[in-house]
Design a protein around this motif. Structure first.
Motif, PDB file in Angstrom:
ATOM      1  N   THR A  25      27.260  70.790  -2.322  1.00 39.80           N
ATOM      2  CA  THR A  25      27.219  69.393  -2.730  1.00 39.80           C
ATOM      3  C   THR A  25      25.893  68.806  -2.286  1.00 39.80           C
ATOM      4  O   THR A  25      25.490  68.976  -1.138  1.00 39.80           O
ATOM      5  N   PHE A  27      23.963  65.603  -1.302  1.00 40.84           N
ATOM      6  CA  PHE A  27      24.409  64.332  -0.745  1.00 40.84           C
ATOM      7  C   PHE A  27      23.235  63.576  -0.159  1.00 40.84           C
ATOM      8  O   PHE A  27      22.446  64.137   0.601  1.00 40.84           O
ATOM      9  N   VAL A  58      27.206  61.117  -3.155  1.00 39.12           N
ATOM     10  CA  VAL A  58      27.045  62.445  -3.740  1.00 39.12           C
ATOM     11  C   VAL A  58      26.148  62.305  -4.967  1.00 39.12           C
ATOM     12  O   VAL A  58      26.386  61.468  -5.834  1.00 39.12           O
TER      13      VAL A  58
END
Length: 70
Positions: A25, A27, A58
């Motif tokens: 992810t 971020f 995100v």
């Protein structure tokens, strides 16, 4: 909170290594934003976070070689 969901569902825990598919992810911890009704992804309309200031967001995900940017 879920405790060991991958273990319970028998899903392998991803590891970062050369040759492995990336699962991560992206971020940004510095972005400030306000959560709005348009950010809700569920059918439910009762959300305590609507109108609340948030820190961090995100930007996208990488999963099984596919990129999804928000």
């Amino acid at each position: 909170a879920a405790i060991r969901p991958r273990t319970i569902l028998q899903i392998p825990v991803p590891t970062v290594a050369v040759g492995n598919a990336a699962e991560l992810t992206v971020f940004d911890t510095h972005t400030s934003w306000v959560f709005s009704a348009g950010d809700v992804r569920s059918k439910g309309s009762n959300n305590p976070f609507v109108g609340r200031a948030m820190q961090g967001k995100v930007l996208g995900i990488v999963n099984k070689g596919r990129y999804k940017w928000y």
